[in-house]
Each structure stands twice: as C-alpha cells, then as structure tokens.
Scaffold this motif. Structure first.
Motif, PDB file in Angstrom:
ATOM      1  N   THR A   5      -5.092  22.804  -4.655  1.00 40.54           N
ATOM      2  CA  THR A   5      -4.718  21.521  -5.246  1.00 40.54           C
ATOM      3  C   THR A   5      -5.541  21.307  -6.516  1.00 40.54           C
ATOM      4  O   THR A   5      -6.550  21.990  -6.734  1.00 40.54           O
ATOM      5  CB  THR A   5      -5.009  20.367  -4.264  1.00 40.54           C
ATOM      6  N   PRO A   6      -5.139  20.339  -7.344  1.00 41.15           N
ATOM      7  CA  PRO A   6      -5.964  20.037  -8.522  1.00 41.15           C
ATOM      8  C   PRO A   6      -7.412  19.692  -8.154  1.00 41.15           C
ATOM      9  O   PRO A   6      -8.344  20.097  -8.851  1.00 41.15           O
ATOM     10  CB  PRO A   6      -5.239  18.851  -9.169  1.00 41.15           C
ATOM     11  N   ASN A   7      -7.593  18.961  -7.068  1.00 44.43           N
ATOM     12  CA  ASN A   7      -8.958  18.620  -6.642  1.00 44.43           C
ATOM     13  C   ASN A   7      -9.729  19.874  -6.231  1.00 44.43           C
ATOM     14  O   ASN A   7     -10.917  20.012  -6.540  1.00 44.43           O
ATOM     15  CB  ASN A   7      -8.942  17.617  -5.490  1.00 44.43           C
ATOM     16  N   GLU A   8      -9.075  20.793  -5.531  1.00 38.58           N
ATOM     17  CA  GLU A   8      -9.741  22.020  -5.119  1.00 38.58           C
ATOM     18  C   GLU A   8     -10.097  22.879  -6.334  1.00 38.58           C
ATOM     19  O   GLU A   8     -11.176  23.476  -6.379  1.00 38.58           O
ATOM     20  CB  GLU A   8      -8.867  22.802  -4.144  1.00 38.58           C
ATOM     21  N   LYS A   9      -9.209  22.925  -7.324  1.00 40.55           N
ATOM     22  CA  LYS A   9      -9.504  23.674  -8.547  1.00 40.55           C
ATOM     23  C   LYS A   9     -10.714  23.076  -9.266  1.00 40.55           C
ATOM     24  O   LYS A   9     -11.601  23.803  -9.720  1.00 40.55           O
ATOM     25  CB  LYS A   9      -8.296  23.684  -9.473  1.00 40.55           C
ATOM     26  N   GLU A  13     -14.415  24.863  -9.919  1.00 37.36           N
ATOM     27  CA  GLU A  13     -15.085  24.915 -11.216  1.00 37.36           C
ATOM     28  C   GLU A  13     -16.500  24.355 -11.117  1.00 37.36           C
ATOM     29  O   GLU A  13     -17.446  24.923 -11.668  1.00 37.36           O
ATOM     30  CB  GLU A  13     -14.291  24.135 -12.258  1.00 37.36           C
ATOM     31  N   ASN A  14     -16.637  23.254 -10.398  1.00 36.64           N
ATOM     32  CA  ASN A  14     -17.959  22.654 -10.241  1.00 36.64           C
ATOM     33  C   ASN A  14     -18.879  23.575  -9.441  1.00 36.64           C
ATOM     34  O   ASN A  14     -20.047  23.755  -9.805  1.00 36.64           O
ATOM     35  CB  ASN A  14     -17.861  21.284  -9.566  1.00 36.64           C
ATOM     36  N   GLY A  15     -18.377  24.155  -8.357  1.00 32.51           N
ATOM     37  CA  GLY A  15     -19.185  25.079  -7.569  1.00 32.51           C
ATOM     38  C   GLY A  15     -19.635  26.274  -8.393  1.00 32.51           C
ATOM     39  O   GLY A  15     -20.789  26.692  -8.320  1.00 32.51           O
ATOM     40  N   GLY A  16     -18.724  26.808  -9.208  1.00 34.62           N
ATOM     41  CA  GLY A  16     -19.083  27.920 -10.081  1.00 34.62           C
ATOM     42  C   GLY A  16     -20.143  27.535 -11.094  1.00 34.62           C
ATOM     43  O   GLY A  16     -21.071  28.303 -11.370  1.00 34.62           O
ATOM     44  N   ARG A  17     -20.004  26.328 -11.623  1.00 36.30           N
ATOM     45  CA  ARG A  17     -20.989  25.834 -12.590  1.00 36.30           C
ATOM     46  C   ARG A  17     -22.366  25.702 -11.928  1.00 36.30           C
ATOM     47  O   ARG A  17     -23.387  26.089 -12.506  1.00 36.30           O
ATOM     48  CB  ARG A  17     -20.520  24.489 -13.150  1.00 36.30           C
ATOM     49  N   MET A  18     -22.375  25.202 -10.700  1.00 42.21           N
ATOM     50  CA  MET A  18     -23.654  25.053  -9.996  1.00 42.21           C
ATOM     51  C   MET A  18     -24.282  26.418  -9.700  1.00 42.21           C
ATOM     52  O   MET A  18     -25.499  26.586  -9.809  1.00 42.21           O
ATOM     53  CB  MET A  18     -23.456  24.266  -8.691  1.00 42.21           C
ATOM     54  N   HIS A  53     -18.376  18.006  -4.785  1.00 35.48           N
ATOM     55  CA  HIS A  53     -17.396  17.559  -5.780  1.00 35.48           C
ATOM     56  C   HIS A  53     -16.070  17.204  -5.109  1.00 35.48           C
ATOM     57  O   HIS A  53     -15.444  16.201  -5.464  1.00 35.48           O
ATOM     58  CB  HIS A  53     -17.193  18.630  -6.847  1.00 35.48           C
ATOM     59  N   LEU A  54     -15.654  18.000  -4.135  1.00 36.50           N
ATOM     60  CA  LEU A  54     -14.410  17.719  -3.427  1.00 36.50           C
ATOM     61  C   LEU A  54     -14.501  16.382  -2.692  1.00 36.50           C
ATOM     62  O   LEU A  54     -13.558  15.588  -2.709  1.00 36.50           O
ATOM     63  CB  LEU A  54     -14.088  18.851  -2.460  1.00 36.50           C
ATOM     64  N   ARG A  55     -15.653  16.104  -2.085  1.00 36.78           N
ATOM     65  CA  ARG A  55     -15.845  14.802  -1.415  1.00 36.78           C
ATOM     66  C   ARG A  55     -15.803  13.656  -2.422  1.00 36.78           C
ATOM     67  O   ARG A  55     -15.200  12.615  -2.158  1.00 36.78           O
ATOM     68  CB  ARG A  55     -17.169  14.781  -0.649  1.00 36.78           C
ATOM     69  N   ASP A  56     -16.441  13.826  -3.576  1.00 35.33           N
ATOM     70  CA  ASP A  56     -16.423  12.787  -4.611  1.00 35.33           C
ATOM     71  C   ASP A  56     -15.002  12.510  -5.080  1.00 35.33           C
ATOM     72  O   ASP A  56     -14.605  11.350  -5.235  1.00 35.33           O
ATOM     73  CB  ASP A  56     -17.281  13.193  -5.816  1.00 35.33           C
ATOM     74  N   LEU A  57     -14.227  13.569  -5.297  1.00 39.89           N
ATOM     75  CA  LEU A  57     -12.847  13.390  -5.740  1.00 39.89           C
ATOM     76  C   LEU A  57     -12.010  12.710  -4.664  1.00 39.89           C
ATOM     77  O   LEU A  57     -11.175  11.850  -4.962  1.00 39.89           O
ATOM     78  CB  LEU A  57     -12.231  14.738  -6.122  1.00 39.89           C
TER      79      LEU A  57
END
Length: 74
Positions: A5-9, A13-18, A53-57
C-alpha cells in the motif's frame, strides 16, 4: 511484500533511511563487513523505522477518518 500500500511503501522508505543513518553513524556501507552486533543494530533500525512510521501513518488515517464520521448520515 506483494502489492504494498502507499503507507507500506512510505514505511519501507523510512525504514531504509533509518538503516542508512545507522550505517553512516558507524562509518560502514558494506553489509558483509558488519559484525553480529552491528548487523542486529542495523536490522533493528530498519524494522523499527518501518513499524514506527507505519503506526504514525495509521494514526493519521484514523484521525482523518474519525473526523469524517460526523458527516456520514447513517
């Protein structure tokens, strides 16, 4: 993950950045060069970044949906 989903994408991205931030903090870019402790920390950074990030979204989506409830006539 199939058809994220858009949220998962966004969470990926956030996980990769971290994970990237963690690697920068230890001065390494070659994952094969990580020792077991560094590997654990890298994986934790990626997974935590994704989940947080997924929880925040999801919370933002929930708040948006809750604010629309009064507009529904049934």
């Amino acid at each position: 993950m199939i058809d994220p989903t858009p949220n998962e994408k966004a969470a990926m991205e956030n996980g990769g950045r971290m994970g990237g931030e963690y690697l920068e903090s230890i001065g390494k870019t070659d994952l094969a060069a990580l020792d077991s402790t560094e590997w654990d920390c890298f994986v934790e950074a990626v997974v935590t970044g994704y989940c947080d990030h997924l929880r925040d979204l999801a919370a933002r989506d929930r708040a948006r949906l809750d604010s629309m409830t009064a507009e529904v006539p049934f």
